[in-house]
Design a protein around this motif. Structure first.
Motif, PDB file in Angstrom:
ATOM      1  N   PRO A  16       0.818  -1.231   0.000  1.00 48.02           N
ATOM      2  CA  PRO A  16       0.000   0.000   0.000  1.00 48.02           C
ATOM      3  C   PRO A  16       0.844   1.270   0.000  1.00 48.02           C
ATOM      4  O   PRO A  16       0.431   2.281  -0.567  1.00 48.02           O
ATOM      5  N   TYR A  17       2.041   1.213   0.624  1.00 46.85           N
ATOM      6  CA  TYR A  17       2.889   2.411   0.601  1.00 46.85           C
ATOM      7  C   TYR A  17       3.393   2.676  -0.814  1.00 46.85           C
ATOM      8  O   TYR A  17       3.466   3.827  -1.260  1.00 46.85           O
ATOM      9  N   GLY A  18       3.731   1.596  -1.540  1.00 50.49           N
ATOM     10  CA  GLY A  18       4.149   1.742  -2.925  1.00 50.49           C
ATOM     11  C   GLY A  18       3.047   2.340  -3.786  1.00 50.49           C
ATOM     12  O   GLY A  18       3.312   3.151  -4.680  1.00 50.49           O
ATOM     13  N   THR A  19       1.811   1.964  -3.493  1.00 47.69           N
ATOM     14  CA  THR A  19       0.674   2.513  -4.220  1.00 47.69           C
ATOM     15  C   THR A  19       0.573   4.024  -3.978  1.00 47.69           C
ATOM     16  O   THR A  19       0.351   4.811  -4.902  1.00 47.69           O
ATOM     17  N   ALA A  20       0.755   4.420  -2.718  1.00 54.35           N
ATOM     18  CA  ALA A  20       0.711   5.844  -2.378  1.00 54.35           C
ATOM     19  C   ALA A  20       1.864   6.589  -3.050  1.00 54.35           C
ATOM     20  O   ALA A  20       1.687   7.705  -3.563  1.00 54.35           O
ATOM     21  N   GLN A  21       3.047   5.961  -3.059  1.00 53.43           N
ATOM     22  CA  GLN A  21       4.210   6.580  -3.700  1.00 53.43           C
ATOM     23  C   GLN A  21       3.979   6.805  -5.186  1.00 53.43           C
ATOM     24  O   GLN A  21       4.329   7.856  -5.731  1.00 53.43           O
ATOM     25  N   ASN A  22       3.400   5.815  -5.833  1.00 52.19           N
ATOM     26  CA  ASN A  22       3.162   5.921  -7.276  1.00 52.19           C
ATOM     27  C   ASN A  22       2.167   7.042  -7.586  1.00 52.19           C
ATOM     28  O   ASN A  22       2.340   7.780  -8.557  1.00 52.19           O
ATOM     29  N   THR A  25       0.073  11.741  -4.233  1.00 49.85           N
ATOM     30  CA  THR A  25      -0.918  12.791  -4.020  1.00 49.85           C
ATOM     31  C   THR A  25      -1.274  12.859  -2.541  1.00 49.85           C
ATOM     32  O   THR A  25      -1.029  11.911  -1.775  1.00 49.85           O
ATOM     33  N   ILE A  26      -1.859  13.986  -2.141  1.00 49.24           N
ATOM     34  CA  ILE A  26      -2.309  14.147  -0.754  1.00 49.24           C
ATOM     35  C   ILE A  26      -3.321  13.065  -0.407  1.00 49.24           C
ATOM     36  O   ILE A  26      -3.247  12.439   0.664  1.00 49.24           O
ATOM     37  N   GLU A  27      -4.250  12.827  -1.328  1.00 46.74           N
ATOM     38  CA  GLU A  27      -5.305  11.846  -1.074  1.00 46.74           C
ATOM     39  C   GLU A  27      -4.724  10.450  -0.865  1.00 46.74           C
ATOM     40  O   GLU A  27      -5.156   9.710   0.040  1.00 46.74           O
ATOM     41  N   ALA A  28      -3.739  10.081  -1.689  1.00 49.24           N
ATOM     42  CA  ALA A  28      -3.163   8.732  -1.608  1.00 49.24           C
ATOM     43  C   ALA A  28      -2.409   8.530  -0.301  1.00 49.24           C
ATOM     44  O   ALA A  28      -2.555   7.486   0.362  1.00 49.24           O
ATOM     45  N   TYR A  29      -1.618   9.509   0.103  1.00 50.21           N
ATOM     46  CA  TYR A  29      -0.860   9.373   1.348  1.00 50.21           C
ATOM     47  C   TYR A  29      -1.772   9.435   2.571  1.00 50.21           C
ATOM     48  O   TYR A  29      -1.542   8.736   3.568  1.00 50.21           O
ATOM     49  N   GLU A  30      -2.794  10.266   2.519  1.00 52.11           N
ATOM     50  CA  GLU A  30      -3.723  10.325   3.659  1.00 52.11           C
ATOM     51  C   GLU A  30      -4.474   9.007   3.805  1.00 52.11           C
ATOM     52  O   GLU A  30      -4.733   8.550   4.920  1.00 52.11           O
ATOM     53  N   LYS A  31      -4.818   8.385   2.688  1.00 57.04           N
ATOM     54  CA  LYS A  31      -5.470   7.081   2.726  1.00 57.04           C
ATOM     55  C   LYS A  31      -4.537   6.035   3.330  1.00 57.04           C
ATOM     56  O   LYS A  31      -4.951   5.218   4.170  1.00 57.04           O
ATOM     57  N   PHE A  32      -3.266   6.079   2.927  1.00 59.27           N
ATOM     58  CA  PHE A  32      -2.298   5.128   3.473  1.00 59.27           C
ATOM     59  C   PHE A  32      -2.166   5.281   4.987  1.00 59.27           C
ATOM     60  O   PHE A  32      -2.192   4.297   5.730  1.00 59.27           O
ATOM     61  N   VAL A  33      -2.031   6.512   5.459  1.00 58.66           N
ATOM     62  CA  VAL A  33      -1.862   6.759   6.900  1.00 58.66           C
ATOM     63  C   VAL A  33      -3.099   6.321   7.671  1.00 58.66           C
ATOM     64  O   VAL A  33      -2.989   5.721   8.750  1.00 58.66           O
ATOM     65  N   VAL A  42       4.757   4.924   8.083  1.00 58.05           N
ATOM     66  CA  VAL A  42       3.846   6.040   8.336  1.00 58.05           C
ATOM     67  C   VAL A  42       4.603   7.358   8.437  1.00 58.05           C
ATOM     68  O   VAL A  42       4.172   8.388   7.904  1.00 58.05           O
ATOM     69  N   ASP A  43       5.754   7.354   9.131  1.00 61.23           N
ATOM     70  CA  ASP A  43       6.524   8.586   9.294  1.00 61.23           C
ATOM     71  C   ASP A  43       6.961   9.161   7.947  1.00 61.23           C
ATOM     72  O   ASP A  43       6.928  10.380   7.734  1.00 61.23           O
ATOM     73  N   MET A  44       7.367   8.265   7.037  1.00 63.12           N
ATOM     74  CA  MET A  44       7.773   8.733   5.707  1.00 63.12           C
ATOM     75  C   MET A  44       6.570   9.310   4.959  1.00 63.12           C
ATOM     76  O   MET A  44       6.690  10.312   4.257  1.00 63.12           O
ATOM     77  N   ALA A  45       5.423   8.674   5.137  1.00 64.08           N
ATOM     78  CA  ALA A  45       4.213   9.150   4.473  1.00 64.08           C
ATOM     79  C   ALA A  45       3.806  10.528   5.010  1.00 64.08           C
ATOM     80  O   ALA A  45       3.431  11.418   4.243  1.00 64.08           O
ATOM     81  N   VAL A  46       3.895  10.691   6.331  1.00 61.17           N
ATOM     82  CA  VAL A  46       3.536  11.967   6.946  1.00 61.17           C
ATOM     83  C   VAL A  46       4.491  13.066   6.482  1.00 61.17           C
ATOM     84  O   VAL A  46       4.069  14.203   6.216  1.00 61.17           O
ATOM     85  N   MET A  47       5.779  12.739   6.363  1.00 59.89           N
ATOM     86  CA  MET A  47       6.763  13.717   5.909  1.00 59.89           C
ATOM     87  C   MET A  47       6.459  14.154   4.468  1.00 59.89           C
ATOM     88  O   MET A  47       6.519  15.338   4.129  1.00 59.89           O
ATOM     89  N   ARG A  48       6.110  13.164   3.631  1.00 60.07           N
ATOM     90  CA  ARG A  48       5.793  13.500   2.243  1.00 60.07           C
ATOM     91  C   ARG A  48       4.495  14.299   2.169  1.00 60.07           C
ATOM     92  O   ARG A  48       4.371  15.230   1.368  1.00 60.07           O
ATOM     93  N   LEU A  49       3.539  13.972   3.029  1.00 63.29           N
ATOM     94  CA  LEU A  49       2.284  14.722   3.074  1.00 63.29           C
ATOM     95  C   LEU A  49       2.532  16.196   3.382  1.00 63.29           C
ATOM     96  O   LEU A  49       1.942  17.088   2.770  1.00 63.29           O
ATOM     97  N   GLU A  50       3.413  16.445   4.342  1.00 60.16           N
ATOM     98  CA  GLU A  50       3.730  17.820   4.703  1.00 60.16           C
ATOM     99  C   GLU A  50       4.285  18.575   3.493  1.00 60.16           C
ATOM    100  O   GLU A  50       3.898  19.714   3.216  1.00 60.16           O
ATOM    101  N   GLY A  51       5.190  17.901   2.765  1.00 57.52           N
ATOM    102  CA  GLY A  51       5.754  18.527   1.579  1.00 57.52           C
ATOM    103  C   GLY A  51       4.708  18.794   0.508  1.00 57.52           C
ATOM    104  O   GLY A  51       4.728  19.835  -0.146  1.00 57.52           O
TER     105      GLY A  51
END
Length: 252
Positions: A16-22, A25-33, A42-51
């Motif tokens: 699922p993290y790879g799906t969010a990476q591909n 988008t904000i929506e994809a990372y928020e769904k993953f978290v 999760v920490d990497m996803a949150v960091m990318r979300l902030e960016g």
């Protein structure tokens, strides 16, 4: 072929993290978290979300988008950068709108801005209050010799604008700002020069001629002159001229 498709689907579902990476988008990372709160990623996803939220603010070019970032990340890793960008954005917005309300908003929200910025905002706020007291004529432009040598090369550009004092009081200080426009119509650079100044020196520390020191009386017109040998690269030979600082003779 059916087996290959099923295998690809299984791989996608198992990462699922790879799906969010591909999607990135904000929506994809928020769904993953939301769906994987215990994942070590999760920490990497949150960091990318902030960016991504900060990128959204930059792309939207809206104050509300910067405020959305600040609300979501009040202690974010990019907080200092975001706050600096928000101030710069609000300053640019105030300059483009150039109304009393826009400059007052900037002053209200950034009372502790750096001294040069605060001074500029204060001057522009005062100018906005008296904008109707100044009437500018059409900007005239031609190539000139910077040494005023009629036989010399045309190595610069001269600009002239007639400025009329539409107030009853005499003006003791008035600065105009010239903006050199690029292909998009946005300023590539600006320069500032006085129409009238009571002091002994110009803003570039050259001696002030007597003509510059005499107040502009109500109803009088004075020509603002500016010359430049090095306009910004990419300049389209178009400019705007804006009053940015004004002071009137004190009432007795």
């Amino acid at each position: 072929m059916r087996h290959i498709v099923l295998f690809a689907l299984l791989i996608g579902c198992s990462d699922p993290y790879g799906t969010a990476q591909n999607a990135d988008t904000i929506e994809a990372y928020e769904k993953f978290v939301t769906e994987n709160p215990n994942s070590p990623k999760v920490d990497m996803a949150v960091m990318r979300l902030e960016g991504l939220y900060l990128e959204k603010a930059r792309n939207d070019k809206k104050l509300a988008s910067y405020d959305e970032y600040l609300k979501k990340y009040p202690q974010g890793k990019m907080l200092k950068k975001a706050m600096s960008e928000r101030q710069a954005f609000l300053l640019q917005w105030a300059e483009s709108v150039d109304t009393e309300a826009s400059w007052q908003k900037f002053m209200d929200e950034y009372p502790k801005a750096r001294r040069p910025i605060k001074q500029r905002a204060r001057q522009r706020l005062n100018m906005a209050k008296h904008k109707d007291k100044i009437v500018l004529g059409t900007v005239k432009m031609e190539q000139v010799n910077m040494a005023n040598d009629p036989q010399g090369p045309m190595n610069g550009y001269g600009f002239w604008v007639d400025v009329t004092n539409n107030a009853k009081r005499a003006i003791t200080r008035l600065d105009l700002e010239i903006a050199y426009l690029g292909p998009s119509g946005a300023p590539l650079g600006t320069k500032r020069w006085e129409v009238v100044h009571p002091g002994p020196l110009h803003s570039d520390n050259t001696p002030m001629a007597e003509d510059f020191r005499n107040p502009v009386k109500g109803g009088d017109t004075r020509t603002w002159e500016w010359s430049d040998s090095e306009p910004p690269k990419g300049w389209t030979k178009k400019v705007t001229v804006t009053p940015v600082h004004i002071a009137f003779k004190e009432k007795k």
